[in-house]
Design a protein around this motif. Structure first.
Motif, PDB file in Angstrom:
ATOM      1  N   PHE A   1      39.982  39.085  33.392  1.00 53.29           N
ATOM      2  CA  PHE A   1      40.411  37.724  33.689  1.00 53.29           C
ATOM      3  C   PHE A   1      40.297  37.425  35.174  1.00 53.29           C
ATOM      4  O   PHE A   1      40.548  38.285  36.024  1.00 53.29           O
ATOM      5  CB  PHE A   1      41.866  37.522  33.239  1.00 53.29           C
ATOM      6  N   MET A   2      39.959  36.157  35.488  1.00 56.71           N
ATOM      7  CA  MET A   2      39.880  35.712  36.886  1.00 56.71           C
ATOM      8  C   MET A   2      41.262  35.608  37.515  1.00 56.71           C
ATOM      9  O   MET A   2      41.461  36.004  38.652  1.00 56.71           O
ATOM     10  CB  MET A   2      39.194  34.345  36.978  1.00 56.71           C
ATOM     11  N   SER A   3      42.196  35.040  36.794  1.00 55.65           N
ATOM     12  CA  SER A   3      43.546  34.841  37.307  1.00 55.65           C
ATOM     13  C   SER A   3      44.252  36.185  37.489  1.00 55.65           C
ATOM     14  O   SER A   3      44.238  37.029  36.581  1.00 55.65           O
ATOM     15  CB  SER A   3      44.345  33.973  36.327  1.00 55.65           C
ATOM     16  N   LYS A   4      44.878  36.371  38.623  1.00 54.68           N
ATOM     17  CA  LYS A   4      45.596  37.621  38.872  1.00 54.68           C
ATOM     18  C   LYS A   4      46.736  37.808  37.872  1.00 54.68           C
ATOM     19  O   LYS A   4      46.987  38.922  37.417  1.00 54.68           O
ATOM     20  CB  LYS A   4      46.128  37.654  40.306  1.00 54.68           C
ATOM     21  N   LEU A   5      47.404  36.733  37.528  1.00 52.86           N
ATOM     22  CA  LEU A   5      48.488  36.819  36.552  1.00 52.86           C
ATOM     23  C   LEU A   5      47.950  37.223  35.176  1.00 52.86           C
ATOM     24  O   LEU A   5      48.483  38.130  34.526  1.00 52.86           O
ATOM     25  CB  LEU A   5      49.244  35.495  36.455  1.00 52.86           C
TER      26      LEU A   5
END
Length: 165
Positions: free
Chosen positions: A142-146
Motif C-alpha cells: 500500500f502507498m499509504s503508511k497507515l
C-alpha cells in the motif's frame, strides 16, 4: 469525462502516473453501498502499471495497481447487473451548478448509475501481482503508511474501516 477533475486529493495517483489515468478498460472488483453516507465505493484495478512505480513494487514483481473511489451524497442509484469479473469504464458528467454529477459504471456484467456530490475520494492505493485467474489475493503493498502498517493483503469485506471510509 475523467474522474480526475472531481478528485478531492488526486496526488497519490498523480505521483504514480503523472496524471490520473482514464477509467477505461478497468477491472471493477467490488461495489460497496453504504446507506450511512449514503455512499458508493468502487474498488478497481487501474488499466496499466505506472512507469513511475515505487522501486519496492518493482523489486517485488508487482504488476497491477488497485484503489478505491468513494462517491458521497448518492441519490437515484440504479444497479441493474453485477456479474463479476467486470471489465468496463467509469464515466462522470457534471450536473448543473449544484456541485453534483452523474456517474455511470458499466461493462460486461455491470450496469450502475447514480448521482452524487462532485467530490470523489481516492483511497487504499496498492499494488499486487495478479494471478493467472485474475485474482487479487496475496500480498498488496500500500502507498499509504497507515494502510501499509495495517495490511499486507486485502482485508475481509467485514472490515468497515477499509471498505466504508
Amino acid at each position: 469525462m475523467t474522474v480526475e477533475r472531481f478528485l478531492v486529493e488526486p496526488e497519490p495517483l498523480r505521483s504514480l502516473y503523472g496524471r490520473v489515468p482514464d477509467l477505461i478498460g478497468i477491472r471493477i472488483r467490488s461495489v460497496n453501498l453504504n446507506r450511512r453516507g449514503p455512499a458508493v465505493t468502487l474498488r478497481v484495478d487501474l488499466p496499466s502499471f505506472p512507469e513511475m512505480a515505487p522501486q519496492e513494487w518493482i523489486d517485488a514483481g508487482l504488476d497491477t495497481v488497485q484503489c478505491q473511489f468513494q462517491f458521497t451524497a448518492v441519490e437515484r442509484i440504479s444497479l441493474i447487473d453485477w456479474a463479476p469479473p467486470v471489465f468496463g469504464t467509469i464515466e462522470t458528467r457534471p450536473l448543473g451548478t449544484e456541485r453534483r454529477m452523474r456517474v455511470t459504471a458499466g461493462g460486461g456484467g455491470l450496469s450502475l448509475n447514480f448521482t452524487c456530490s462532485d467530490s470523489v475520494r481516492v483511497a487504499h492505493v496498492s499494488a499486487f501481482r495478479i494471478t493467472e485467474s485474475g485474482s487479487d489475493d496475496g500480498v498488496h503493498l500500500f502507498m499509504s503508511k497507515l494502510d501499509a502498517r495495517r495490511h499486507t493483503s486485502l482485508p475481509g469485506t467485514e472490515d468497515r474501516t477499509f471498505y466504508e471510509r
